[in-house]
Each structure stands twice: as structure tokens, then as C-alpha cells.
Scaffold this active site. Structure first.
Site, PDB file in Angstrom:
ATOM      1  N   CYS A 251       0.829  -1.212   0.000  1.00 47.09           N
ATOM      2  CA  CYS A 251       0.000   0.000   0.000  1.00 47.09           C
ATOM      3  C   CYS A 251       0.860   1.257   0.000  1.00 47.09           C
ATOM      4  CB  CYS A 251      -0.936   0.001   1.221  1.00 47.09           C
ATOM      5  SG  CYS A 251      -2.009   1.445   1.277  1.00 47.09           S
TER       6      CYS A 251
ATOM      7  N   CYS B 187      -0.691   4.198   1.918  1.00 52.87           N
ATOM      8  CA  CYS B 187      -0.548   4.127   3.379  1.00 52.87           C
ATOM      9  C   CYS B 187       0.881   4.445   3.808  1.00 52.87           C
ATOM     10  CB  CYS B 187      -0.867   2.723   3.891  1.00 52.87           C
ATOM     11  SG  CYS B 187      -2.470   2.068   3.421  1.00 52.87           S
ATOM     12  N   ASP B 188       1.858   3.874   3.096  1.00 51.43           N
ATOM     13  CA  ASP B 188       3.218   3.796   3.629  1.00 51.43           C
ATOM     14  C   ASP B 188       4.230   4.728   2.967  1.00 51.43           C
ATOM     15  OD1 ASP B 188       2.164   1.820   5.222  1.00 51.43           O
ATOM     16  OD2 ASP B 188       2.869   0.167   3.978  1.00 51.43           O
TER      17      ASP B 188
END
Lengths: 213, 318
Positions: free
Chosen positions: B144, B147-148
């Protein structure tokens, strides 16, 4: 100009209308101010008389942190924006209601604890997976005086995140030792944690995925 | 600043005409249509609102919406469904069993009796199955980028894959990282040509063609490098992160035994949304349909809601 749109405010009012109890929400902030967290909480408190908001300047530097409930075991560190706004709202709404939304298996795991569980969940506001892990930790903390949970916005707490080797979110860290990557379901996380704790292993870094049944 | 809201559990009214499992574009579109058809329904949204669309940094090919962050497009779809009267709850379907002509839909904490069901649970990123992948998941291995990405500011990463997702997320990461290598097993990108062109023009991006990732190496802190199998032999690259976009795995575990699945584990569909069981429909990335886009998921969701409406209407008449 308020941060929350009129549509959001209306939806939040409906959520708050289901609260039976008054919830104390404490915002600890550094001497320079409460920032966006203060603004967000201020706007939430305007939408209901069920929130008792206490704003407390803290001698600690670092971004503001929010505690939900008198007991102080449900914490949010950093700004509750993006997907993390739903984590904060859920913590407040849960605290305003009686009972728990945890499964019976989780409740029995918590009831059987003989020592404290200190849970940290690292998140980012752009992570749609994160509220699942964050809300689970908060609900476990609300269910027992032996459990506390801090949801931590990793970008606002980079040193804390890197000291736990966080390179992806959500990351759940229990008692500084047991690490779960990603949004494990409640039953998987709790059974893996329970097995890992029963194994008696004392390594500094234990990956809970090794204990998934 | 964006704010996402949680959903409430309706609790007592647990018998519905239609249960919709999922929270991505297929489910949101099904919810919009179900609400407008006046179907008594519930959307079991689980803890990933917006599905894979919400994990996409930028969506540029949804007609009528020029260029939009995936999370925002999903939030707009959901707001529209809510406005139409759709009802959501943050619960994950754990299993479904037939109950006479109806279905018993179980979640972790409760259960619903439903006359019809739309399976729109989407898909999760597939694993590559190479050494180091599980060990360093969350410590350098990510599925992701949305997200990261913040953890990789100024670092070097590899992205594995050559489809739309791999290229989109590589472009997203290229704005954050100091260097990026896309590893692709073929000699051309499978991504739509417009995206592919942009990646090939990106100054901080390199591509290793006809190459595969053999192993992810690291130390106690996390990923330190990757071993690639390239046409000129094994190559070791020193990187801090590995983002994997090598296809998806349909999220069909709760529906095994209820409906027929294909070899990939996707719900086998006929006429786009019909499953092997009458009254159970499927929409979006969870299906065996070939082309998987936000627009096709939304289209499937509308068709599935319509099919459920017709089925219920037919049952009432007979």
C-alpha cells in the site's frame, strides 16, 4: 471557516445522538498550542452536550494527544484527520454507550489477563486499513483496567515510530514486544497474541504472524 | 483536510431483502441503486471503506471525474449512497449459509437474514511468494503505497509489477523517494499507455525489463536490498523498500461453498453479475469478469442491485 463540513456535522450529530453517557475528552498540547487537534475537538464538542472537553497545556513537547474517558487508557497521539478521524469518533461514541462491541472470545481473553497489556497502533491518515486495527486496540483498552491503547500518527511521532521499526501501517505493538503487521481481524489478532504470550518467548521482537493458527 | 466517518450498527432490524457485502465502488454503487429502488437493505462495509479504490493515489479514468484521489472518489460515492438512503454498518462478513429460500449472513458480532446477497468484497493484493516477503512485511515490504509512502521519503525503493496499479503507485512514490526501480517480467508495460508513457518519462524512475524479483534481503531493522533475475544475470540492488503490485487475490473465503468459484478463487459469474446460486449476485473485483476498473465495478454494482430487485419482485409475484 470550520474544518468539518455541514454534511459531516449532521452525520456526526446523528452518531452522537446514540450516546447515553457524558464522555470526558482531554487534549494535552505543547505550550505553543493545540493546533488542528484542538480545532477538531472544539468543533466536535459543539455538536453535543455529551462531550466534556478539557484542554490541558502539557510541559511535554511533541504533537497534541487526546485521551477519551476518565480512566485515561484510550489515547490518540497526533492529529485525528483523514481515516483516523473515524477512529477518534468511534472511541468517543463507544465511550458514550454501555457494553462492548468486542467478540465474546476477545472479552474472555481480556478477562483472563494476569498482567498489563500496553498496546500501540501506528497509523497514517491516508491508510484506509488503519482504523480497523486502531478501533480494536481502543475497544480492548476500554474493556479492562489492565489494558491501555495508544493510536499513534506515525508521521507526527517519527522517533517513536522508528524506535519500533515501523515502515508500514497499521502496525500493532503489544508490550513493546509482540508486533502485528496490517489490519488483522479481531479473532486472528487475539488468538495469535494469546498463543505468543503463552509460548513464554522473551525475544525483543516477536512477529505475531508466526502464531496465526 | 479530509475526514472519514465511521458507520453505525443498526442492531435490531436484522432481516433484510438485500445484504451487500463490501465497501468499494461495486458495493457503493449497488447501495446507491438499492436505496433508490427502495429495497430494504444493509451494506456490511467491513473496516476498509472505499476498497482498493481508496488505496489508489489518483484515479484519472472514471468518466465525469477528471482526476481525483481514490479515497475522495470513494467518499463521494458513499456520500451519494447515504444521501439516497443507503444504510451501512462497519461489520465484516464471516460466512453465509442458506436458510430455506433465504440466507443467513454472519458477521463477527451479529447475523442478518437476507433474501438476496450481493458479494462485492473485492480483492486483496497477491503475494509474490519469494524469500523475505513475509519476514519483512511492514519493515520494508508494502502492498500500500498510499498508506506507507511517508516512511520512504528520500529513500530508494523497487516496485514490482507492470499493470495499472504498479505504474500508478510507482508514479505516486516517485514524488517522495530518491530513486525508484520498477521490476517487470515482460518487455512492455501492461498498464494503459498514458500511464506507461508517464512512467517511462519519469526522471527518478528506472525499469528493469524481463526481470523478476528472486529474494528480498535485510537485517534486523528491515529491508536492505533485493536480488533480481535479469537477462544479464543476477543483480543485487540496495533498496529500503519493496512495493508489490503483482495481481490480486479475490476476497471470497466467506463465500466458499455458497457459490461456485473459478480457479483463481473469484466468484464465477454469468451475465456479468449472476452466480451459481439464485438470489446471490457478485460485482466488481471479486468476480471472474475480465476487466477490473473502478468504472466496471460501479457498473457491476448497479447491475447486481437491479438483478436483486428483479429477483425479489419475481419472488413476490409467485
Amino acid at each position: 471557516m470550520p474544518l468539518l463540513s455541514e454534511d459531516d456535522r449532521n452525520a456526526i450529530r446523528q452518531h452522537f445522538a446514540t450516546m447515553e453517557n457524558t464522555v470526558s475528552v482531554t487534549l494535552a498540547h505543547p505550550p505553543e498550542g493545540a493546533g488542528d487537534s484542538g480545532a477538531i475537538l472544539g468543533e466536535l464538542a459543539e455538536l453535543t452536550d455529551r462531550i466534556r472537553l478539557v484542554t490541558a497545556p502539557s510541559p511535554e513537547t511533541g504533537p497534541p494527544s487526546i485521551t477519551v474517558g476518565e480512566h485515561g487508557r484510550v489515547r490518540f497521539m497526533g492529529t485525528p484527520s483523514g481515516y483516523e478521524f473515524s477512529t477518534l469518533l468511534t472511541a468517543i461514541i463507544d465511550a458514550g454507550r454501555t457494553g462492548t462491541k468486542l467478540s465474546p472470545a476477545t472479552v474472555s481473553f481480556i478477562d483472563g489477563l494476569s498482567g498489563e497489556l500496553n498496546i500501540m497502533v501506528f497509523v497514517t491518515p491516508t491508510c484506509p486499513h488503519c482504523p480497523g486495527a486502531a478501533v480494536l486496540a481502543h475497544r480492548m483498552a476500554a474493556a479492562s483496567p489492565l489494558v491501555s491503547a495508544s493510536v499513534i500518527e506515525a508521521q507526527e511521532y517519527p522517533e517513536l515510530a522508528s524506535s519500533h521499526r515501523v515502515m508500514g501501517v497499521p502496525r500493532t505493538v503489544v508490550n513493546g514486544r509482540y508486533h502485528a503487521e496490517g489490519n488483522m481481524s479481531e479473532s486472528v489478532l487475539v488468538s495469535a497474541l494469546s498463543r505468543a504470550m503463552a509460548s513464554g518467548r522473551q525475544d525483543a521482537f516477536i512477529n505475531l504472524s508466526e502464531f496465526i493458527p | 483536510m479530509q475526514f472519514h466517518l465511521p458507520q453505525d450498527n443498526p442492531g435490531s432490524d436484522s432481516a433484510v431483502d438485500l445484504a451487500i457485502a463490501g465497501g468499494g465502488p461495486a458495493a457503493l454503487s449497488a447501495a446507491l441503486y438499492a436505496a433508490r429502488y427502495g429495497l430494504d437493505h444493509i451494506v456490511l462495509e467491513s473496516w476498509q471503506p472505499g476498497g482498493q479504490a481508496a488505496l489508489t493515489a489518483l484515479i484519472e479514468n472514471y468518466p465525469g471525474v477528471p482526476s481525483v484521489p481514490g479515497s475522495q472518489l470513494a467518499a463521494t460515492m458513499k456520500a451519494q449512497a447515504l444521501e439516497a438512503g443507503a444504510r451501512f454498518t462497519t461489520e465484516t462478513v464471516s460466512g453465509v449459509e442458506p436458510l430455506g429460500d433465504d440466507l443467513m449472513v454472519r458477521t463477527g458480532t451479529s447475523s442478518y437474514t437476507a433474501r438476496t446477497l450481493i458479494i462485492a468484497t473485492g480483492a486483496a493484493p497477491a503475494k509474490l511468494g519469494v524469500p523475505g516477503e513475509d519476514r519483512y512485511y511492514g519493515r520494508g515490504v508494502s502492498f500500500c503505497a498510499t498508506c506507507d509512502a511517508p516512511f520512504y521519503r528520500g529513500r530508494r525503493v523497487v516496485v514490482v509489477g507492470g499493470g495499472d496499479s504498479a505504474v500508478k503507485e510507482a508514479l505516486h512514490l516517485s514524488g517522495v523517494v530518491s530513486g525508484l526501480v520498477l521490476v517487470h517480467r515482460r518487455d512492455t508495460l501492461r498498464a494503459e499507455p498514458r500511464l506507461a508513457r508517464r512512467l517511462l518519462d519519469c526522471p527518478t524512475c528506472e525499469v528493469r525489463w524481463n526481470s523478476t524479483l528472486k529474494a528480498i534481503t535485510g537485517d534486523e531493522q528491515g529491508v536492505t536490498g533485493v536480488d533480481l533475475d535479469t537477462p544479464s544475470g543476477v543483480e543485487h540492488l540496495e533498496v529500503d523498500g519493496v512495493f508489490l503490485y503483482v495481481g490480486t487475490r479475490p476476497a471470497t473465503d466467506p463465500f466458499r461453498g455458497l457459490v461456485e468459484l473459478d480457479a483463481r478463487g473469484a466468484v464465477l459469474t454469468r451475465n456479468i453479475v449472476e452466480t451459481s446460486r439464485p438470489g446471490v449476485y457478485a460485482a466488481g473485483d471479486v468476480t471472474s469478469n475480465g476487466f477490473r476498473q473502478v468504472v466496471t465495478a460501479a457498473s457491476d454494482g448497479a447491475r447486481a442491485a437491479w438483478a436483486a430487485f428483479e429477483y425479489l419482485d419475481d419472488r413476490r409475484r409467485h
